[in-house]
Enzyme design. Structure first.
Site, PDB file in Angstrom:
ATOM      1  CB  SER A   1      -5.938   4.640   2.331  1.00 47.78           C
ATOM      2  OG  SER A   1      -5.741   5.696   1.428  1.00 47.78           O
TER       3      SER A   1
ATOM      4  CE  LYS B   1       5.260   7.664  -0.856  1.00 51.77           C
ATOM      5  NZ  LYS B   1       4.432   7.748   0.325  1.00 51.77           N
TER       6      LYS B   1
ATOM      7  CE  LYS C   1       3.265   7.245   6.631  1.00 48.94           C
ATOM      8  NZ  LYS C   1       2.759   8.363   5.783  1.00 48.94           N
TER       9      LYS C   1
ATOM     10  CB  THR D   1      -3.125  13.473   6.503  1.00 53.46           C
ATOM     11  OG1 THR D   1      -3.318  12.590   5.402  1.00 53.46           O
ATOM     12  CG2 THR D   1      -1.672  13.450   6.920  1.00 53.46           C
TER      13      THR D   1
ATOM     14  CE  LYS E   1      -4.045   1.976   0.599  1.00 50.42           C
ATOM     15  NZ  LYS E   1      -3.718   2.792  -0.594  1.00 50.42           N
TER      16      LYS E   1
ATOM     17  CG  ASN F   1      -5.487  18.998   2.326  1.00 48.76           C
ATOM     18  OD1 ASN F   1      -6.538  19.523   2.680  1.00 48.76           O
ATOM     19  ND2 ASN F   1      -5.327  17.693   2.272  1.00 48.76           N
TER      20      ASN F   1
HETATM   21  N1  GLU Z   1       0.582   8.984   0.443  1.00 48.48           N
HETATM   22  C1  GLU Z   1       0.035   8.814   1.757  1.00 48.48           C
HETATM   23  C2  GLU Z   1       1.114   8.362   2.713  1.00 48.48           C
HETATM   24  O1  GLU Z   1       2.270   8.449   2.396  1.00 48.48           O
HETATM   25  C3  GLU Z   1      -1.169   7.893   1.752  1.00 48.48           C
HETATM   26  C4  GLU Z   1      -0.902   6.530   1.269  1.00 48.48           C
HETATM   27  C5  GLU Z   1      -2.161   5.678   1.147  1.00 48.48           C
HETATM   28  O2  GLU Z   1      -3.218   6.158   1.481  1.00 48.48           O
HETATM   29  O3  GLU Z   1      -2.001   4.545   0.716  1.00 48.48           O
HETATM   30  O4  GLU Z   1       0.854   7.976   3.822  1.00 48.48           O
END
Ligand code: GLU
Length: 415
Positions: A348, A105, A93, A189, A69, A220
């Site tokens: 997400s 990523k 994370k 976030t 993810k 944001n």
């Molecule tokens: N890009 C965001 C992060 O780095 C969200 C990633 C996601 O929702 O999968 O946490």
């Protein structure tokens, strides 16, 4: 083992905990060699009729705890080493907030401001055509990241569904609500960070009304966390964006600040406030400091001047490793980025669950669940912090790496 693909920066990341965790070569290999790396280039027709090639990446770092993810960023300086590190950090994370996911990523080397909306759509669709065989709800689930948003996710999902000939909303998160996006994803976030701060401040016996906050960054994430904390009664004494900053020792009315910025396009000249530079904001005498803008804001040059008691890292890597050591010596408590800004990926995950069930939750249900995930993660980390007698950042690495290695062990990939 062939090690050409190794993530060099991941070694540096792990360095601080490899002794405590007694990591051997097999563990180090798992934590530094991504499972899958996709590097490709693809043609896109520009509005002028010219055909331009774009370079894209997707790194799926580790999938021992679930499908991988992580977001997709658009940036002219995107490069494979950076994407590898970011995919590794997504693995940590997801583990730290207990999501059933691994980490990934992706990115495209593109400066989005230089292209029209139609061109960006064709670039987004071209990227998905390259990776469509390697993503899916049970494989790898992309989402927004730097310079990408729900509109781009909509194009990407549509391209994926056209290629597959069926609906598959759980393949991509961060979508518009009309295409299966989740309520609250757009400020998740910030909300996640606010829950973390609230839990954290509580353990320091800091009550919102008596807690002053200085916040760097009014995009944001910064704007929404300012709004939420103001609504909860925190005293926001200073905010800044890339152009200017404003300060009032008695607290700023953030609702009015947002209106002012939307009307005038700037923070400065807000009533009853003094101008403040970004540098001075960081060194203010506020209880909480929230860097929510760029990397490397607190360095060995200014770390010894920081006066906050708590720092909540909403931006990615706003504190350099040298500065981290100085803050530790000064007994300043740092809540690291990987947890502080995990609210986005947690919602997400909720989006993916809702898509999989075809059953959608109210905003309240989403936020209640987000609160549970974020506060549980803070409690879990505080315990690791006490058990291992170390700071939050090290505790986070210990906690997340242990979870990944446990999953690998259970699969028989480690002794
Ligand atoms: N890009 C965001 C992060 O780095 C969200 C990633 C996601 O929702 O999968 O946490």
């Amino acid at each position: 083992m062939e090690k050409d693909n190794v993530c060099i920066d991941c070694y540096n990341q792990i360095d601080k905990v490899s002794k405590v965790l007694k990591l051997g070569q097999a563990e180090l290999d798992i934590l530094t060699i991504p499972k899958r790396i996709l590097t490709f280039s693809f043609p896109v027709k520009l509005d002028s009729g010219e055909i331009r090639y774009f370079t894209g990446y997707r790194v799926q770092f580790n999938d021992s705890r679930g499908p991988t993810k992580g977001g997709i960023r658009f940036h002219p300086e995107v490069n494979l080493e950076e994407i590898k590190t970011l995919a590794f950090l997504m693995t940590l994370k997801c583990a730290v907030v207990n999501l059933p996911y691994g980490g990934a990523k992706g990115g495209i080397m593109v400066g989005p401001k230089r292209f029209s909306e139609q061109e960006l759509e064709r670039i987004s669709r071209g990227y998905i055509r390259e990776i469509n065989g390697f993503i899916g709800p049970d494989i790898d689930i992309p989402a927004p990241d730097v310079n990408t948003d729900s509109k781009i996710m909509a194009w990407m999902l549509d391209e994926y569904e056209k290629l597959k000939g069926r609906h598959a909303p759980a393949t991509i998160t961060g979508k518009p609500i009309a295409l299966g996006g989740s309520k609250a994803r757009d400020f998740s976030t910030s909300m996640g960070g606010a829950y973390v701060l609230h839990e954290f401040a509580d353990s320091f016996d800091m009550k919102p009304k008596k807690t002053s906050v200085a916040l760097q960054g009014f995009g944001n994430v910064g704007m929404n966390i300012a709004r939420i904390l103001h609504e909860w009664g925190y005293k926001i004494v200073a905010v800044s964006d890339s152009k200017s900053g404003i300060f009032n020792k008695d607290g700023l009315n953030i609702k009015d600040v947002i209106n002012h910025k939307q009307k005038s396009g700037q923070l400065s000249k807000f009533k009853n406030s003094k101008n403040i530079s970004n540098e001075d904001l960081l060194e203010l005498k506020a209880d909480v400091l929230i860097p929510a803008a760029l990397e490397d804001q607190i360095t060995k040059k200014n770390a010894s001047n920081i006066k906050a008691k708590l720092i909540l890292e909403m931006a990615n890597r706003p504190i350099t490793p040298e500065a981290d050591d100085i803050l530790l010596d000064k007994n300043i408590f740092v809540m690291p980025d990987i947890l502080a800004n995990a609210g986005g990926v947690v919602v997400s995950y909720f989006e993916w669950v809702q898509n999989s069930m075809n059953f959608y939750w109210s905003e309240k249900e989403v936020l209640d669940k987000l609160k549970t995930y974020m506060t549980n993660a803070v409690k879990e980390l505080s315990k690791v912090c006490t058990d291992f007698k170390c700071d939050m950042r090290k505790s986070l690495y210990i906690n997340a790496i242990n979870k990944v290695l446990e999953a690998e062990r259970l699969r028989g990939n480690l002794k």
